[in-house]
Write a protein that holds these residues in place. Structure first.
Motif, PDB file in Angstrom:
ATOM      1  N   LEU A 140       0.876  -1.168   0.000  1.00  0.00           N
ATOM      2  CA  LEU A 140       0.000   0.000   0.000  1.00  0.00           C
ATOM      3  C   LEU A 140       0.921   1.228   0.000  1.00  0.00           C
ATOM      4  N   ILE A 200       1.455  -5.167   2.753  1.00  0.00           N
ATOM      5  CA  ILE A 200       0.170  -5.449   3.399  1.00  0.00           C
ATOM      6  C   ILE A 200       0.313  -6.632   4.356  1.00  0.00           C
ATOM      7  N   MET A 211      -6.341   0.094  -0.544  1.00  0.00           N
ATOM      8  CA  MET A 211      -6.811  -0.445   0.729  1.00  0.00           C
ATOM      9  C   MET A 211      -7.863  -1.553   0.554  1.00  0.00           C
ATOM     10  N   ALA A 245      -6.029  -4.650  -0.137  1.00  0.00           N
ATOM     11  CA  ALA A 245      -5.293  -5.115   1.046  1.00  0.00           C
ATOM     12  C   ALA A 245      -6.237  -5.833   2.008  1.00  0.00           C
ATOM     13  N   LEU A 246      -7.438  -5.281   2.163  1.00  0.00           N
ATOM     14  CA  LEU A 246      -8.402  -5.889   3.096  1.00  0.00           C
ATOM     15  C   LEU A 246      -8.949  -7.203   2.534  1.00  0.00           C
ATOM     16  N   ARG A 276      -6.417  -9.749   3.171  1.00  0.00           N
ATOM     17  CA  ARG A 276      -6.450 -10.076   4.601  1.00  0.00           C
ATOM     18  C   ARG A 276      -7.559 -11.096   4.898  1.00  0.00           C
TER      19      ARG A 276
END
Lengths: 291, 325
Positions: free
Chosen positions: B183, B279, B302, B305-306, B309
């Motif tokens: 990021l 990340i 973002m 990235a989430l 995750r």
């Protein structure tokens, strides 16, 4: 000062209060850190204040990054309006300037220094326009310092001297970092002072050593039994020059469990400092001197 | 019950899932660099996912067991031997008292996780058994293992399941080139647009200076900075900033030359600009990268990235399900 926000990956928000260092930026860093801590936002796990910025670690599974950003921004105004008064403590740190151990180390790394023919103290005195080392030490020990950040390695305090910008001592870091620095070295890089909490690599100029341990993972040292790290951001430090005999005596006291750091409560008002920095510092040093 | 260290390996340390909460005082997260492999090793032997294990890097240790035990080795392909006989990785293995665990040379990856039922029973310091060697804190006497050390083991709290193994599909090697998603942010505005693009376009290689503090990379073009008057206190180099906190995973590039990604034993702050941060979903991969490993940094936003995750959390659930934990 316009505050800048940025994400550091998906688990950190970085808040830059100002890109330049100043007492004002440091105070705002402390008050915003305090405001975030007290707001107890769910999902926030760590708040790390630095010199003129702070970093907030969070769990994006518990709070959406943009929601957290909004919550922190909402605290900004209140933090800016907070009364710039710090109730803290002033700590007396004995320093053996020009000691043999940092001297031996600096000689091993002379080719990494700007001025291989001079010691770090001689170089610092010269680049700051002092007549000699004695005058430089008088300036270094003559005004108190804020602990503006604790970190790099465990328990290492970064310190910012409480003087007007034109009186700040500034020294570049070594050209290339050393691979060794004695434990408890008093260092200086840019406008920041530090105390190396552990032995290891370092790039700051070396001025002396303190006999007073500030990090003890074994928690054997009397005043580090409750917590292994001595410093917190916002502490005020006064350096007190000592000689070899004073250094040896203090080391004996530490080893025997008799050493007690000289600590006094202190109140610092940024407005009072702005109005009369010399009187403000004199009052602080007086408080430290009673110890 | 104890474990005797005959040969220590290169830098074998006791690690668990880490020590959050003290970064504001300079004490880093620590814990396994590949926490997925660490969790898998624990689940295989019936431990809690965060029990303490041994993390061996590049070269395995030689260890002698004083009592029967259930063990598992995950992470890097570091061939496992019991009394000289080859054994499978990512599998729960029964060890008899007096047997010696050793390893062949590393085939792939960088870090192996050795879990023993009951866990390594070193004292909990600030909430964790992890070793932070730079601060001489935690783990076994605050340091990497040495020949002659005798490590205490905990009491196993679940029945052994010898022979259980992690399905191949649930092991995740870094790939070649390894891809680390980043990021961009923090101080990326210090770079010219062309330099920022170049960072993501170039192929990098892991430098020999790669350890638990951080991974250094070489091989990309030097980064050019936007001109500025240095802010007071920052220092004169264009890559300098007023010393700030360094997030776990952040990428600093001192002098614009060699990027360093900070990892579990990160220095908590300093005076170099950061281009962004890797990340969270890709941090474990770094723990399995060797020097010279080809690497690409890929910019993501973002939401991506989430999403990564969530995929990682899903894989952890699948792992636990596969092992009946």
């Amino acid at each position: 000062m316009s505050i800048r926000y940025a994400f550091g990956g998906d688990e950190h928000i970085f808040v830059e209060i100002d890109e330049a260092m100043s007492l004002e930026a440091f105070f705002q860093t402390l008050s915003l850190s305090k405001a975030v801590r007290e707001s107890r936002i769910a999902g926030v796990s760590e708040i790390c204040p630095a010199n003129a910025s702070l970093q907030i670690r969070f769990d994006p599974d518990r709070i959406a990054p943009d929601d957290l950003l909004r919550e922190i921004r909402a605290l900004e105004t209140a933090a800016k309006r907070a009364e710039p008064v710090l109730r803290t403590r002033i700590v007396d740190i004995p320093v053996f300037y020009g000691d043999p151990w940092t001297h031996e180390t600096m000689m091993r790394f002379r080719e990494r220094h700007q001025d291989p023919a001079a010691t770090d103290l001689e170089y610092a005195a010269r680049v700051n326009g002092f007549a000699g080392v004695e005058d430089f030490i008088a300036a270094h020990a003559g005004a108190p310092w804020f602990v503006s950040m604790v970190g790099f390695v465990a328990g290492l305090p970064f310190m910012y001297q409480m003087v007007e910008r034109e009186r700040q001592l500034q020294v570049p870091k070594y050209l290339r970092p050393r691979t060794d620095t004695p434990k408890l070295t008093i260092g200086h890089g840019g406008c920041f002072g530090c105390i190396y909490s552990v032995r290891g690599a370092g790039g700051y100029q070396m001025f002396g050593v303190t006999p007073m341990p500030i990090y003890d993972p074994q928690q054997q040292i009397s005043y580090l039994r409750e917590f292994m790290i001595f410093f917190n951001p916002g502490d005020i430090v006064r350096f007190r020059p000592i000689d070899r005999a004073g250094y040896d005596a203090a080391c004996d006291d530490v080893a025997a469990g008799r050493f007690e750091p000289a600590i006094r409560p202190a109140v610092f008002s940024l407005d009072a400092f702005r109005a009369d920095p010399i009187a403000c510092n004199a009052a602080l040093l007086e408080a430290g001197h009673d110890a | 019950m104890t474990l005797e260290v005959i040969k220590p390996g290169l830098a074998t340390t006791v690690q668990d899932l880490g020590r959050p909460g003290y970064y504001h005082l300079g004490i880093p997260l620590s814990g396994g660099m590949d926490r997925y492999a660490l969790r898998a090793a624990n689940l295989l032997v019936g431990n809690a996912p965060g029990d303490a294990v041994l993390e061996a890097v590049f070269l395995g240790p030689e260890l002698r067991f004083t009592a029967d035990a259930l063990i598992a080795v995950t992470g890097a392909t570091l061939p496992v031997k019991l009394d000289g006989a080859a054994q499978p990785g990512w599998t729960a293995l029964a060890v008899r008292a007096g047997q010696t665990l050793s390893f062949d040379f590393l085939k792939a990856g960088a870090r192996a996780y050795i879990a023993i039922a009951g866990g390594i029973d070193v004292p909990v310091v600030l909430g964790s058994r992890s070793t932070y060697a730079l601060g001489a804190l935690g783990g076994w006497q605050g340091r990497a293992l040495a020949a002659g050390d005798v490590l205490p083991l905990g009491t196993p709290h679940a029945a052994g399941r010898e022979g259980v193994s992690v399905p191949e599909a649930l092991r995740r090697p870094p790939g070649d080139p390894a891809v680390l998603r980043v990021l961009p942010g923090l101080y990326a505005h210090r770079l010219t647009e062309a330099a920022l693009r170049g960072f993501f376009d170039d192929e990098w290689k892991v430098a020999p200076e790669a350890d638990r503090i951080g991974y250094r990379f070489r091989g990309g073009r030097p980064l050019a900075f936007v001109d500025r008057t240095p802010p007071f206190g920052a220092g004169s180099d264009p890559s300098n900033i007023v010393d700030s906190g360094y997030p776990y995973g952040s990428i600093q590039v001192p002098g614009g030359a060699e990027p360093i990604v900070l990892h579990r034993d990160a220095v908590s702050g300093g005076g170099y600009f950061m281009i962004g941060a890797v990340i969270s979903a890709d941090m474990d991969l770094i723990g399995q990268m060797q020097p010279h490993q080809r690497t690409r940094f890929v910019a993501v936003d973002m939401p991506a990235a989430l999403a990564a995750r969530r995929e990682r959390a899903e894989r952890l659930r699948a792992l636990a399900a596969a092992l009946g934990a």
